[in-house]
Design a protein around this motif. Structure first.
Motif, PDB file in Angstrom:
ATOM      1  N   GLY A   1       0.833  -1.198   0.000  1.00  0.00           N
ATOM      2  CA  GLY A   1       0.000   0.000   0.000  1.00  0.00           C
ATOM      3  C   GLY A   1       0.863   1.241   0.000  1.00  0.00           C
ATOM      4  O   GLY A   1       2.039   1.198  -0.358  1.00  0.00           O
ATOM      5  N   HIS A   2       0.274   2.355   0.380  1.00  0.00           N
ATOM      6  CA  HIS A   2       0.972   3.623   0.407  1.00  0.00           C
ATOM      7  C   HIS A   2       0.968   4.210   1.811  1.00  0.00           C
ATOM      8  O   HIS A   2      -0.009   4.075   2.543  1.00  0.00           O
ATOM      9  CB  HIS A   2       0.289   4.644  -0.521  1.00  0.00           C
TER      10      HIS A   2
ATOM     11  N   VAL B   1       0.747   7.761   3.279  1.00  0.00           N
ATOM     12  CA  VAL B   1       0.298   9.048   2.746  1.00  0.00           C
ATOM     13  C   VAL B   1       0.659  10.141   3.737  1.00  0.00           C
ATOM     14  O   VAL B   1       0.237  10.117   4.894  1.00  0.00           O
ATOM     15  CB  VAL B   1      -1.222   9.039   2.483  1.00  0.00           C
TER      16      VAL B   1
ATOM     17  N   ASN C   1      -0.184  14.769   1.075  1.00  0.00           N
ATOM     18  CA  ASN C   1      -0.801  13.767   0.196  1.00  0.00           C
ATOM     19  C   ASN C   1       0.197  13.120  -0.765  1.00  0.00           C
ATOM     20  O   ASN C   1      -0.198  12.599  -1.800  1.00  0.00           O
ATOM     21  CB  ASN C   1      -1.989  14.358  -0.574  1.00  0.00           C
ATOM     22  N   ARG C   2       1.491  13.159  -0.429  1.00  0.00           N
ATOM     23  CA  ARG C   2       2.474  12.398  -1.202  1.00  0.00           C
ATOM     24  C   ARG C   2       2.350  10.941  -0.804  1.00  0.00           C
ATOM     25  O   ARG C   2       2.183  10.621   0.378  1.00  0.00           O
ATOM     26  CB  ARG C   2       3.883  12.885  -0.904  1.00  0.00           C
ATOM     27  N   LYS C   3       2.500  10.064  -1.784  1.00  0.00           N
ATOM     28  CA  LYS C   3       2.338   8.640  -1.523  1.00  0.00           C
ATOM     29  C   LYS C   3       3.677   7.929  -1.695  1.00  0.00           C
ATOM     30  O   LYS C   3       4.335   8.076  -2.707  1.00  0.00           O
ATOM     31  CB  LYS C   3       1.286   8.060  -2.445  1.00  0.00           C
ATOM     32  N   THR C   4       4.041   7.143  -0.685  1.00  0.00           N
ATOM     33  CA  THR C   4       5.268   6.369  -0.698  1.00  0.00           C
ATOM     34  C   THR C   4       4.890   4.899  -0.579  1.00  0.00           C
ATOM     35  O   THR C   4       4.156   4.523   0.335  1.00  0.00           O
ATOM     36  CB  THR C   4       6.167   6.757   0.492  1.00  0.00           C
ATOM     37  N   LYS C   5       5.388   4.076  -1.506  1.00  0.00           N
ATOM     38  CA  LYS C   5       5.075   2.640  -1.463  1.00  0.00           C
ATOM     39  C   LYS C   5       5.586   2.022  -0.175  1.00  0.00           C
ATOM     40  O   LYS C   5       6.671   2.361   0.310  1.00  0.00           O
ATOM     41  CB  LYS C   5       5.719   1.925  -2.649  1.00  0.00           C
ATOM     42  N   CYS C   6       4.810   1.099   0.360  1.00  0.00           N
ATOM     43  CA  CYS C   6       5.157   0.487   1.635  1.00  0.00           C
ATOM     44  C   CYS C   6       4.656  -0.956   1.654  1.00  0.00           C
ATOM     45  O   CYS C   6       3.637  -1.279   1.039  1.00  0.00           O
ATOM     46  CB  CYS C   6       4.520   1.276   2.776  1.00  0.00           C
TER      47      CYS C   6
END
Length: 101
Positions: free
Chosen positions: A15-16, A18, A22-27
């Motif tokens: 998922g991300h 956030v 509202n920047r999304k980083t893969k996790c």
């Protein structure tokens, strides 16, 4: 070793994270796996499994490893747990048959 619960089949989720902007980083969200030794009453032996903390609570809630495996679906179980389930069902059928006769 895969990161998958042997009893429930719960695995890694992606998922991300956030941020406030509202920047999304893969996790990767990993399951809480524990190496445990559970007692099988029907087979009268101990079994080592790698299960999640949630599955461990479910096993205790249902009344032990044997009761959990009898109710569990085959699709969710690992190969080791499937073989264990079959052995338990055979043993329970053997003990129930002489009592009925």
């Amino acid at each position: 070793m895969s990161r998958r619960c042997e009893l429930t089949g719960k695995a890694v989720q992606v998922g991300h994270l956030v941020s406030h902007s509202n920047r999304k980083t893969k996790c990767r969200f990993l399951p809480n796996l524990c190496n445990v030794t559970l007692q099988s009453d029907a087979l009268n032996r101990r079994v080592r499994l790698r299960v999640t903390a949630h599955a461990l609570r479910s096993v205790e809630h249902r009344g032990g490893l044997d009761a959990f495996l009898v109710k569990a679906r085959e699709i969710e179980l690992s190969q080791t747990a499937r073989l264990l389930k079959r052995d338990i069902e055979k043993k329970l059928a053997e003990t129930a048959a002489p009592a009925a006769a």
